[in-house]
Design an enzyme around this catalytic site. Structure first.
Site, short mmCIF file in Angstrom:
data_model
loop_
_atom_site.label_atom_id
_atom_site.label_comp_id
_atom_site.label_asym_id
_atom_site.label_seq_id
_atom_site.Cartn_x
_atom_site.Cartn_y
_atom_site.Cartn_z
N VAL A 15 -2.78 10.93 -2.92
CA VAL A 15 -1.70 10.43 -3.77
C VAL A 15 -0.70 9.76 -2.84
O VAL A 15 -0.32 10.33 -1.80
CB VAL A 15 -1.08 11.56 -4.61
N GLY A 42 -5.56 6.54 -1.19
CA GLY A 42 -6.65 7.05 -0.35
C GLY A 42 -7.64 5.92 -0.17
O GLY A 42 -8.02 5.27 -1.15
N LYS A 43 -8.06 5.71 1.07
CA LYS A 43 -8.88 4.52 1.33
C LYS A 43 -10.18 4.55 0.53
O LYS A 43 -10.62 3.53 -0.01
CB LYS A 43 -9.13 4.39 2.83
N GLU A 143 -11.20 8.65 6.72
CA GLU A 143 -10.20 9.67 6.31
C GLU A 143 -10.87 10.98 5.94
O GLU A 143 -10.22 11.87 5.38
CB GLU A 143 -9.38 9.14 5.12
N GLY A 254 -6.55 -4.03 2.64
CA GLY A 254 -7.83 -3.85 3.34
C GLY A 254 -8.84 -3.18 2.43
O GLY A 254 -10.04 -3.52 2.43
N ASP A 255 -8.39 -2.23 1.63
CA ASP A 255 -9.29 -1.53 0.71
C ASP A 255 -9.76 -2.48 -0.40
O ASP A 255 -10.92 -2.43 -0.82
CB ASP A 255 -8.58 -0.32 0.10
N SER A 285 -3.95 -8.76 -4.15
CA SER A 285 -3.46 -7.38 -4.27
C SER A 285 -2.08 -7.22 -3.62
O SER A 285 -1.34 -6.31 -3.97
CB SER A 285 -4.45 -6.39 -3.65
N GLY A 290 2.25 -1.21 -4.78
CA GLY A 290 1.34 -0.06 -4.92
C GLY A 290 -0.02 -0.36 -4.33
O GLY A 290 -0.26 -1.44 -3.79
N SER A 294 -2.17 -2.24 -7.68
CA SER A 294 -1.96 -3.66 -7.31
C SER A 294 -3.28 -4.44 -7.37
O SER A 294 -3.29 -5.65 -7.13
CB SER A 294 -1.39 -3.76 -5.89
O1 RIB Z 1 -5.23 1.82 2.87
C1 RIB Z 1 -4.16 2.28 2.13
C2 RIB Z 1 -4.29 3.76 1.92
O2 RIB Z 1 -4.17 4.40 3.15
C3 RIB Z 1 -3.25 4.38 1.04
O3 RIB Z 1 -3.64 4.41 -0.30
C4 RIB Z 1 -3.07 5.76 1.65
O4 RIB Z 1 -3.42 6.81 0.80
C5 RIB Z 1 -3.90 5.76 2.90
O5 RIB Z 1 -5.10 6.35 2.72
#
Ligand code: RIB
Length: 312
Positions: A15, A42-43, A143, A254-255, A285, A290, A294
């Protein structure tokens, strides 16, 4: 209509607690922030959501805590149509959380507290094997414990499934464990930390990408934010520019890039087309605040692609 790929993510769910500020406090100082945003992040989760919004069938293998955030995270996946049957709730540990600080230029600093993400184990990959075997691509980040990343990468390889590794946050990598991975996609600072090479210019990024290729991965893409990305294979390297947009928050870009790239590749687009589209998806994005919230829906993205796609 392109075929609808099935993308599996083995990764983190957090979160995000995002604070927007004008000036960052010095040690011992208290300052006022401008704005706060609470959202799912979270990635791993972000990449799953980006892939889903781009139109793929998506499943995620993850762990969350038995706290306020854990069940809400699972509900969020379900409401988006992401298969969360392999997301487990772990007792006695918090969910992953990420305090994020965004400066006036939209650039971020992130502290991740891994919590339950740190309990995602190779056994969880085994438990999800029937689901994972159906995927066209397995997407991994750093992660969760690296032994789980390596295990999932080997699983992908032995099942002939495309494997995309996003080594974020950067940590020392045992490349022997990632031998034959299809895509290794760090950003510049991750590439620098992992290799110890400077990655400031496009030339640096190309050198670094070549070095990473020598470590046994099949393709390297180094993302460079508004300066585009460097793509490298054993035959060639290329610098691809990015799209100009009005950025307000780069968190999660990046995600967005990785999740959408997995989908565009899964739709059997030529690799460079998939890359160009992912670059636009990531750039868009950054025009909203966010992380997951986003990300753009596919129909909206397509409208922008029609307007801007030919510019690259
Ligand atoms: O890449 C962005 C993400 O990195 C965020 O959402 C945060 O939770 C971290 O994991």
């Amino acid at each position: 209509m392109p075929r609808q790929p099935f993308i599996a993510v083995v990764g983190s769910a957090n979160v995000d607690l995002t604070t927007f500020y004008d000036s960052f406090p010095k040690l011992g100082e208290t300052v006022f922030g401008k704005r706060f945003d609470l959202g799912f992040g979270g990635k791993g989760a972000n990449q799953a959501v980006a892939a889903r919004l781009c139109g793929a069938n998506v499943a995620i293998v993850a762990k969350v805590g038995n706290d306020l955030f854990g069940p809400a995270t699972i509900k969020n996946f379900q409401s988006l149509g992401i298969d969360a049957s392999c997301v487990r709730i772990a007792d006695g540990v918090s969910s992953g959380v990420a305090p994020i600080f965004v400066d006036p230029n939209g650039e971020n600093r992130i502290i991740v507290v891994k919590g339950a993400n740190d309990l995602l184990a190779p056994q969880d990959v085994d438990a999800a094997a029937p689901l994972l075997r159906r995927a066209q691509a397995i997407v991994l980040q750093f992660e969760i414990p690296l032994r789980t990343v390596y295990y999932a990468a080997r699983f992908a390889k032995s099942n002939g499934i495309r494997c995309i590794v996003n080594p974020a946050p950067a940590q020392p990598v045992d490349f022997e464990q990632l031998r034959g991975v299809d895509y290794f996609i760090p950003n510049e600072s991750e590439a620098e930390t992992i290799t110890g090479m400077p990655v400031h210019t496009a030339g640096d990024a190309k050198d670094c990408a070549r070095y990473l290729l020598e470590q046994s991965v099949r393709r390297v893409i180094i993302t460079r934010g508004e300066r585009g990305c460097v793509w490298a294979s054993n035959e060639d390297t290329e610098l691809l520019p990015s799209f100009e947009v009005q950025s307000v928050d780069t968190t999660g870009a990046g995600d967005a890039f990785i999740g959408s790239f997995a989908v565009f590749l899964g739709e059997a687009l030529p690799e460079k087309d998939a890359l160009r589209r992912a670059s636009l998806y990531a750039a868009l994005s950054t025009t909203k605040v966010g992380t997951q919230k986003s990300f753009w829906a596919r129909a909206e993205f397509e409208k922008e692609w029609q307007k801007l796609g030919s510019r690259l």
